[in-house]
Design a protein around this motif. Structure first.
Motif, mmCIF file in Angstrom:
data_model
loop_
_atom_site.group_PDB
_atom_site.id
_atom_site.type_symbol
_atom_site.label_atom_id
_atom_site.label_comp_id
_atom_site.label_asym_id
_atom_site.label_seq_id
_atom_site.Cartn_x
_atom_site.Cartn_y
_atom_site.Cartn_z
ATOM 1 N N TYR A 106 0.818 -1.205 0.000
ATOM 2 C CA TYR A 106 0.000 0.000 0.000
ATOM 3 C C TYR A 106 0.854 1.258 0.000
ATOM 4 C CZ TYR A 106 -4.534 -2.282 0.412
ATOM 5 O OH TYR A 106 -5.675 -3.012 0.148
ATOM 6 N N SER A 107 1.966 1.202 0.688
ATOM 7 C CA SER A 107 2.896 2.348 0.643
ATOM 8 C C SER A 107 3.409 2.546 -0.776
ATOM 9 C CB SER A 107 4.068 2.106 1.600
ATOM 10 O OG SER A 107 3.621 1.982 2.931
ATOM 11 N N ASP A 108 3.678 1.446 -1.459
ATOM 12 C CA ASP A 108 4.143 1.528 -2.837
ATOM 13 C C ASP A 108 3.050 2.078 -3.753
ATOM 14 O OD1 ASP A 108 6.276 0.793 -4.862
ATOM 15 O OD2 ASP A 108 4.593 -0.378 -5.634
ATOM 16 N N ILE A 109 1.783 1.712 -3.491
ATOM 17 C CA ILE A 109 0.675 2.247 -4.284
ATOM 18 C C ILE A 109 0.620 3.769 -4.154
ATOM 19 C CG2 ILE A 109 -1.844 2.370 -4.470
ATOM 20 C CD1 ILE A 109 -1.965 -0.555 -3.625
ATOM 21 N N ILE A 110 0.706 4.251 -2.919
ATOM 22 C CA ILE A 110 0.611 5.692 -2.674
ATOM 23 C C ILE A 110 1.736 6.439 -3.376
ATOM 24 C CG2 ILE A 110 0.685 7.473 -0.892
ATOM 25 C CD1 ILE A 110 -0.573 5.396 1.016
ATOM 26 N N VAL A 111 2.945 5.901 -3.271
ATOM 27 C CA VAL A 111 4.093 6.566 -3.893
ATOM 28 C C VAL A 111 4.018 6.479 -5.414
ATOM 29 C CG1 VAL A 111 6.602 6.501 -4.170
ATOM 30 C CG2 VAL A 111 5.593 6.236 -1.897
ATOM 31 N N THR A 112 3.756 5.297 -5.937
ATOM 32 C CA THR A 112 3.771 5.083 -7.384
ATOM 33 C C THR A 112 2.666 5.853 -8.094
ATOM 34 O OG1 THR A 112 4.683 2.863 -7.073
ATOM 35 C CG2 THR A 112 3.676 3.346 -9.211
ATOM 36 N N MET A 113 1.466 5.830 -7.518
ATOM 37 C CA MET A 113 0.305 6.368 -8.214
ATOM 38 C C MET A 113 0.019 7.833 -7.883
ATOM 39 S SD MET A 113 -0.399 3.648 -9.892
ATOM 40 C CE MET A 113 -1.882 4.162 -10.729
ATOM 41 N N TYR A 114 0.468 8.327 -6.710
ATOM 42 C CA TYR A 114 0.026 9.652 -6.292
ATOM 43 C C TYR A 114 1.159 10.594 -5.866
ATOM 44 C CZ TYR A 114 -4.424 7.202 -6.288
ATOM 45 O OH TYR A 114 -5.513 6.459 -6.667
ATOM 46 N N PHE A 115 2.186 10.080 -5.222
ATOM 47 C CA PHE A 115 3.264 10.945 -4.743
ATOM 48 C C PHE A 115 4.625 10.388 -5.170
ATOM 49 C CE2 PHE A 115 -0.257 11.319 -1.708
ATOM 50 C CZ PHE A 115 -0.486 12.699 -1.771
ATOM 51 N N PRO A 116 4.907 10.383 -6.469
ATOM 52 C CA PRO A 116 6.134 9.747 -6.971
ATOM 53 C C PRO A 116 7.426 10.405 -6.492
ATOM 54 C CG PRO A 116 5.044 10.989 -8.707
ATOM 55 C CD PRO A 116 4.092 10.951 -7.558
ATOM 56 N N LYS A 117 7.364 11.653 -6.065
ATOM 57 C CA LYS A 117 8.574 12.352 -5.627
ATOM 58 C C LYS A 117 8.831 12.212 -4.136
ATOM 59 C CE LYS A 117 8.411 15.813 -9.331
ATOM 60 N NZ LYS A 117 8.396 17.264 -9.664
ATOM 61 N N THR A 118 7.912 11.558 -3.435
ATOM 62 C CA THR A 118 8.063 11.390 -1.987
ATOM 63 C C THR A 118 8.750 10.066 -1.682
ATOM 64 O OG1 THR A 118 6.001 12.612 -1.648
ATOM 65 C CG2 THR A 118 6.849 11.369 0.223
ATOM 66 N N PRO A 119 9.764 10.064 -0.813
ATOM 67 C CA PRO A 119 10.431 8.801 -0.452
ATOM 68 C C PRO A 119 9.433 7.810 0.163
ATOM 69 C CG PRO A 119 11.731 10.669 0.287
ATOM 70 C CD PRO A 119 10.417 11.224 -0.177
ATOM 71 N N THR A 120 9.553 6.566 -0.229
ATOM 72 C CA THR A 120 8.623 5.541 0.249
ATOM 73 C C THR A 120 8.647 5.401 1.761
ATOM 74 O OG1 THR A 120 8.938 4.300 -1.815
ATOM 75 C CG2 THR A 120 7.964 3.115 0.025
ATOM 76 N N ILE A 121 9.820 5.518 2.361
ATOM 77 C CA ILE A 121 9.933 5.348 3.809
ATOM 78 C C ILE A 121 9.122 6.405 4.550
ATOM 79 C CG2 ILE A 121 12.036 6.739 3.931
ATOM 80 C CD1 ILE A 121 11.094 3.665 6.098
ATOM 81 N N ILE A 122 9.024 7.605 4.001
ATOM 82 C CA ILE A 122 8.236 8.661 4.645
ATOM 83 C C ILE A 122 6.760 8.297 4.636
ATOM 84 C CG2 ILE A 122 7.582 11.095 4.561
ATOM 85 C CD1 ILE A 122 10.470 10.606 5.389
ATOM 86 N N ILE A 123 6.278 7.851 3.470
ATOM 87 C CA ILE A 123 4.880 7.442 3.352
ATOM 88 C C ILE A 123 4.593 6.262 4.281
ATOM 89 C CG2 ILE A 123 3.145 6.477 1.799
ATOM 90 C CD1 ILE A 123 3.738 9.396 1.256
#
Length: 366
Positions: A106-123
């Motif tokens: 789910y963290s990968d979904i958020i980063v990939t689909m909506y916040f690509p510039k945000t580090p995954t660890i932060i999400i």
């Protein structure tokens, strides 16, 4: 442990059931089914639901013999201190692994689909921090929040799927049984653990107003979950065809990008908040279940205080894989295959042992 405070009723548990399992239509569950069932993937939830109904019936027979006892107390009663501990430890590993793998996805979904510039660890940290806060509030509060957001989450899912169907092609339904009738049945049974959350929800019987409410909520939830999974998987098929869905990691999020509402652009941002809220509730419940079982295993009376530490461990383990698209998804599929025998056979083992002990006969007499 707070079982007797803020008991949860039927409507709250229906909401929890739906959010925990129904919203799986928005992650990588559909591609997993499409991978083996092809264009017959929409039949998978039907077969899975029928088998789950049998499992629930058996579990209810066992639970009825022990009144307000939950899964943890029943396992210790039937198998004793040592064997019961081993069984619960395996279940704890299962729910913990599901929390780690799914939250990473789910963290990968958020980063990939909506916040690509945000580090995954932060999400990932923000996601689990919010879940930790919710889990520390207790199961009663989780139930209240689930019921409060349930109508909006359900409406957003239905609206997104119905609107997207305008561009569907019915020819993608054929051949109707995909790889064949027997293959569809076999592969669906192997993936029955998609609804294995029901087994873990039996931990919460002591938190319910009564067993009747728990049964009613479970049956209603199963119907709603099955309908939304069938509807979602069917809509993906009509829009993309199964070959395309197999190559999509998150078909639901691709579908809502197709939605057009007049002059509005980026309509997917209207549906994202509801999906995000459902994700938070889902992992809050997962985290709480894991903490409850861990508290009984390791005799931690105030297990709520261990929730932040448990969530931190989950984040660090979940962040280890550097290529979630390749590794985590395969781990989840393997986890489903591992959990399926437990989900199918453990309820029947519980019933058989209870029968041998005479507890089911005493319950029938009473």
């Amino acid at each position: 442990m707070g079982q007797h405070e803020n008991r949860v009723g039927t409507k709250e548990l229906v909401a929890i059931n739906f959010i925990m399992m129904g919203v799986k239509v928005g992650d990588d569950t559909p591609p997993i089914l499409y991978d083996v069932l092809k264009n017959a993937a929409w039949m998978g939830p039907i077969i899975i639901a029928l088998l789950t109904a049998v499992i629930l019936f058996v579990l209810f027979k066992v639970a009825s013999a022990y009144k307000q006892k939950g899964l943890i107390d029943i396992v210790f009663h039937l198998f004793g201190k040592y064997l019961g501990w081993i069984i619960l430890f395996v279940l704890w590993l299962g729910i913990s692994a599901a929390t780690i793998i799914d939250s990473s996805i789910y963290s990968d979904i958020i980063v990939t689909m909506y916040f690509p510039k945000t580090p995954t660890i932060i999400i990932y940290l923000l996601l689990m921090a919010a879940c930790t806060y919710g889990a520390k509030k207790g199961f009663g509060q989780i139930g209240s929040v689930s019921w409060a957001v349930f109508p909006y989450i359900t409406a957003s899912l239905i609206i997104a799927l119905v609107i997207s169907l305008r561009n569907g092609t019915t020819a993608f339904f054929f051949p109707f049984f995909g790889p064949g009738e027997m293959e569809v049945i076999k592969e669906s049974i192997i993936k029955t653990s998609i609804l294995s959350d029901y087994l873990f929800l039996f931990v919460f019987i002591p938190f319910m107003k009564d067993l009747k409410s728990f049964k009613k909520a479970s049956w209603i939830g199963l119907i709603l979950i099955t309908l939304i999974l069938i509807g979602g998987i069917m809509s993906f098929l009509l829009i993309f065809d199964y070959r395309s869905v197999q190559m999509l990691d998150y078909p639901f999020h691709e579908v809502i990008r197709y939605i057009q509402l007049g002059f509005l652009t980026n309509v997917e941002t209207l549906f994202f908040p509801f999906w995000l809220i459902s994700s938070l509730v889902r992992f809050t419940v997962y985290l709480y279940i894991s903490a409850v079982i861990m508290g009984r295993l390791f005799k931690i009376n105030n297990f709520e205080y261990a929730i932040p530490a448990l969530a931190t461990v989950f984040v660090f383990i979940g962040y280890i894989p550097e290529s979630p698209d390749y590794l985590i998804f395969h781990l989840r599929e393997n986890l489903l295959n591992i959990l399926t025998p437990i989900f199918i056979f453990l309820p029947f083992i519980l019933w058989a042992v209870a029968k041998l002990k005479g507890d089911l006969r005493r319950e029938k007499t009473n």
